[in-house]
Design a protein around this motif. Structure first.
Motif, PDB file in Angstrom:
ATOM      1  N   PRO A  15      37.587  28.317  43.274  1.00 19.94           N
ATOM      2  CA  PRO A  15      36.409  28.320  42.376  1.00 19.94           C
ATOM      3  C   PRO A  15      36.514  29.367  41.269  1.00 19.94           C
ATOM      4  N   ASN A  16      37.210  30.458  41.534  1.00 18.35           N
ATOM      5  CA  ASN A  16      37.301  31.510  40.527  1.00 18.35           C
ATOM      6  C   ASN A  16      38.379  31.261  39.473  1.00 18.35           C
ATOM      7  N   ASP A  21      40.696  40.070  40.805  1.00 20.65           N
ATOM      8  CA  ASP A  21      41.425  40.989  41.680  1.00 20.65           C
ATOM      9  C   ASP A  21      41.756  40.235  42.971  1.00 20.65           C
ATOM     10  N   GLU A  51      41.192  40.446  50.727  1.00 19.98           N
ATOM     11  CA  GLU A  51      40.920  41.367  51.844  1.00 19.98           C
ATOM     12  C   GLU A  51      39.436  41.367  52.205  1.00 19.98           C
ATOM     13  N   ALA A  52      38.578  41.284  51.176  1.00 16.83           N
ATOM     14  CA  ALA A  52      37.140  41.252  51.455  1.00 16.83           C
ATOM     15  C   ALA A  52      36.806  40.006  52.281  1.00 16.83           C
ATOM     16  N   ALA A  53      37.384  38.871  51.888  1.00 14.92           N
ATOM     17  CA  ALA A  53      37.116  37.620  52.617  1.00 14.92           C
ATOM     18  C   ALA A  53      37.690  37.698  54.037  1.00 14.92           C
ATOM     19  N   GLN A  54      38.875  38.279  54.172  1.00 15.88           N
ATOM     20  CA  GLN A  54      39.483  38.402  55.509  1.00 15.88           C
ATOM     21  C   GLN A  54      38.609  39.275  56.411  1.00 15.88           C
ATOM     22  N   SER A  79      31.215  32.743  28.699  1.00 21.80           N
ATOM     23  CA  SER A  79      29.790  33.068  28.778  1.00 21.80           C
ATOM     24  C   SER A  79      29.380  33.381  30.213  1.00 21.80           C
ATOM     25  N   ALA A  80      30.075  32.778  31.184  1.00 23.66           N
ATOM     26  CA  ALA A  80      29.741  33.043  32.589  1.00 23.66           C
ATOM     27  C   ALA A  80      30.125  34.452  33.003  1.00 23.66           C
ATOM     28  N   ARG A 105      37.383  28.439  48.967  1.00 23.46           N
ATOM     29  CA  ARG A 105      36.026  28.913  48.633  1.00 23.46           C
ATOM     30  C   ARG A 105      36.005  30.163  47.769  1.00 23.46           C
ATOM     31  N   ILE A 106      37.118  30.884  47.702  1.00 25.16           N
ATOM     32  CA  ILE A 106      37.120  32.105  46.873  1.00 25.16           C
ATOM     33  C   ILE A 106      38.060  31.941  45.673  1.00 25.16           C
ATOM     34  N   THR A 150      39.999  28.856  53.990  1.00 21.68           N
ATOM     35  CA  THR A 150      38.680  29.216  53.451  1.00 21.68           C
ATOM     36  C   THR A 150      38.837  30.086  52.210  1.00 21.68           C
ATOM     37  N   THR A 208      42.058  42.327  46.456  1.00 25.13           N
ATOM     38  CA  THR A 208      40.815  42.855  47.036  1.00 25.13           C
ATOM     39  C   THR A 208      39.881  41.732  47.472  1.00 25.13           C
ATOM     40  N   LEU A 209      39.809  40.665  46.670  1.00 28.01           N
ATOM     41  CA  LEU A 209      38.946  39.544  47.064  1.00 28.01           C
ATOM     42  C   LEU A 209      39.447  38.916  48.366  1.00 28.01           C
ATOM     43  N   VAL A 244      26.026  42.101  31.674  1.00 31.25           N
ATOM     44  CA  VAL A 244      24.639  42.272  31.227  1.00 31.25           C
ATOM     45  C   VAL A 244      24.528  43.521  30.366  1.00 31.25           C
TER      46      VAL A 244
END
Lengths: 353, 260
Positions: free
Chosen positions: B181-182, B156, B162-165, B255-256, B177-178, B173, B159-160, B260
């Motif tokens: 890597p994703n 997403d 906005e969350a980081a901002q 697998s990552a 960093r977000i 950044t 949203t990711l 659960v």
């Protein structure tokens, strides 16, 4: 002095105006809920406070400082999203530490603060887990800890409980309120769930079509709605016609019952027909102790809701709902039965046009 | 009966692809008369020109991957975040290298950047290498863009971001960093495809006269008997190794993200 001030806030998307002249002041440490149906503009106001939307007009001030033109990352506002928005590539610890790392805090301070936050949400033992290894409720608690870790000026919660199941929703909203009280952080909570808003807010802003229809405490909003929209939107409302007997004393005749309202009725003349609204809990089955019946009708259905039984009655075409406490000795009305209802005067509201 | 035809079609298809490979591998092992040996492979691997051209192409492939990541990740991210209406146009542009032949592009480069132009990149070896990397980046664009865009679809992005901002992060950044890597697994898929394309590319390197692996394979094929077959097997092994790595990292991502 107010802490968060929204003055003449407006927002348009193209030619569509979604927020009209929104004004509000919020005290430091207050818990405010924006309540309203989908599309009423509540999330847009929240996003303008966060800086994700630029207002078309008006100003946003926090602690006396104008924030209107600041970027989201310059405002020091914590935000929790409906979809959790945890960073999938980071562990719980790293998620909570993110804001502190961005702010360039020393490692020792970051470690201490993250541990403090995880303790606050009772998830210290899950600090090494990744978001995909946690339940929705746990993820949302981590999102809350992450938002609080950098000590924001204001906490914004955008329907944070909507994606959770009913039981978790209730426990988490109590937890959010308890944490908010403990930290004394000014909080704005957006929801379309009236029960949520009524149960945890200091004040509620009921929004309709981009405007604040009413701002008040949960009790004021529920018991003394000032507009027909608020009365209809918050809780279940019955509306019946009555004849005004004496406007000065607030006396009306509903069916056969003459009722004195707690306050005089203004703007109406004696003998005029008026609309009276009441909540389901303001009506009881008429008996010797309740006086003459205000409403008589045929029972349509009785629904068991746990602590109460809600019965729907057809009273001359008006569908009226009333609640009875669920007691073993109580006689639950059956469909097709005729019942007479008496109304509590202090539970009656005169609706405007 | 239906199953019989399905198996029949599969076996014929496999034979169609595998028999030439078996033939070529068999031929590459017959350099020494009468016995199977790895002489052709030893000769190829021991050739200094093989080592030079291969290491040159590997270096350029890595540079191409870097340029591709720097160009594609922010572009695909920005298009998804702020300019979603531009997506069809961007996709169209990234598909152009599939329909415009490399020879057309390289002639365009030579015409634009020759020694008498305002930016004479072909005048120096370094300048020509820059042109070659640019050309390779363009050739790999359809694969790299699609891989990254598919990766971005799984998260997403809005949203990711906005969350980081809201936590104080700036654009650099957020991307490093977000977002990166994703979508790393997707970027790696694109990177392996890019690597395979660059290692085997002939047209651009030959016309820009650079010592790359593709032209070396062509020269060897024109002058030797057994070595080109050995070289082709080596090139196949490199390509398949890249495809195998894509499968491996894709499985790692699955697998990552297992709930659960």
């Amino acid at each position: 002095m107010s802490f968060l001030t929204l003055t003449h806030l407006q927002k348009s998307f193209g030619s569509v105006k979604v927020v009209h002249d929104f004004n509000m002041t919020i005290e430091k440490g207050e818990f405010i809920s924006f309540l309203g149906p989908s599309g009423c503009g509540k999330t847009t106001v929240l996003r303008m406070i966060a800086g994700f939307e630029i207002p078309t007009g008006g100003t946003i001030e926090i602690a006396g400082k104008d924030q209107t033109n600041l970027r989201p990352n310059q405002r020091n506002i914590g935000m929790v999203f409906q979809a959790y928005a945890l960073f999938p590539n980071m562990s719980v610890f790293d998620n909570v530490a993110f804001g502190l790392k961005v702010a360039g805090k020393p490692k020792s301070e970051i470690d201490a603060r993250v541990k403090e936050m995880l303790k606050l949400i009772h998830l210290e033992h899950l600090s090494d887990r990744y978001p995909y290894q946690m339940s929705g409720g746990q993820q949302q608690r981590v999102a809350l800890a992450r938002a609080l870790a950098p000590k924001p000026q204001v906490l914004l919660l955008d329907e944070p409980l909507s994606a959770l199941d009913a039981k978790i929703r209730v426990s988490l909203r109590e937890e959010i309120r308890q944490i908010q009280r403990q930290l004394g952080i000014t909080t704005v909570f957006v929801t379309h769930d009236q029960e949520e808003a009524l149960s945890i807010s200091d004040r509620i802003v009921v929004m309709n079509a981009g405007k604040a229809d009413q701002i008040g405490t949960p009790g004021e909003i529920y018991n003394r709605p000032t507009t027909r929209f608020v009365a209809n939107f918050v809780g279940t409302l019955n509306v019946i016609e009555a004849i005004l007997v004496n406007a000065a004393t607030g006396t009306v005749k509903i069916g056969e019952e003459v009722v004195s309202l707690p306050q005089p009725i203004t703007g109406k003349s004696d003998g005029q027909s008026i609309s009276i609204a009441f909540r389901p809990e303001a009506a009881t089955i008429a008996g010797p102790s309740t006086g003459p019946a205000a409403v008589t009708g045929t029972v349509l259905s009785s629904n068991f809701l746990g602590s109460v039984v809600r019965t729907k009655v057809d009273a001359g075409g008006n569908i009226i709902s009333f609640d009875m406490f669920n007691q073993a000795s109580a006689q639950i009305p059956k469909a097709g039965e005729t019942v007479s209802l008496s109304l509590q005067p202090d539970g009656l509201m005169v609706l405007g046009d | 009966m239906k199953r019989f035809w399905a198996w029949g079609a599969l076996i014929i298809g496999l034979l169609y692809f595998i028999l030439p490979l078996i033939g070529m591998t068999n031929f590459s092992l017959k350099m020494r008369r009468g016995v199977y040996s790895f002489d052709a492979y030893a000769k190829v691997l021991g050739d200094t020109r093989f080592q030079e051209t291969f290491s040159y192409s590997v270096t350029l492939a890595l540079l191409t991957i870097l340029v591709g990541v720097f160009l594609v990740v922010p572009t695909a991210y920005w298009v998804r975040l702020k300019l979603p209406f531009l997506r069809p146009y961007i996709e169209f542009v990234t598909l152009l290298p599939l329909v415009i032949p490399a020879i057309v592009v390289v002639f365009g480069y030579i015409r634009l950047y020759n020694t008498s132009s305002w930016l004479p990149l072909t005048g120096t070896a370094l300048g020509t290498d820059v042109l070659l990397v640019a050309g390779y980046t363009m050739l790999a664009l359809p694969y790299m863009y699609r891989a990254v865009d598919t990766g971005l679809r799984t998260i997403d992005v809005t949203t990711l971001t906005e969350a980081a901002q809201s936590l104080g992060a700036g654009w650099f950044t957020i991307i490093t960093r977000i977002i990166l890597p994703n979508v790393l697994v997707a970027v790696l898929s694109g990177a392996f495809l890019t690597f395979a394309i660059v290692i085997g590319e002939f047209t651009m390197a030959a016309l820009l006269n650079r010592p790359a692996f593709g032209p070396y394979m062509q020269v060897l094929g024109a002058n030797r008997a057994y070595e080109p077959a050995a070289l082709a097997v080596i090139a196949f092994a490199i390509t398949w190794g890249c495809l195998g790595l894509i499968q491996l990292v894709s499985r790692f991502q699955k697998s990552a993200q297992r709930p659960v």
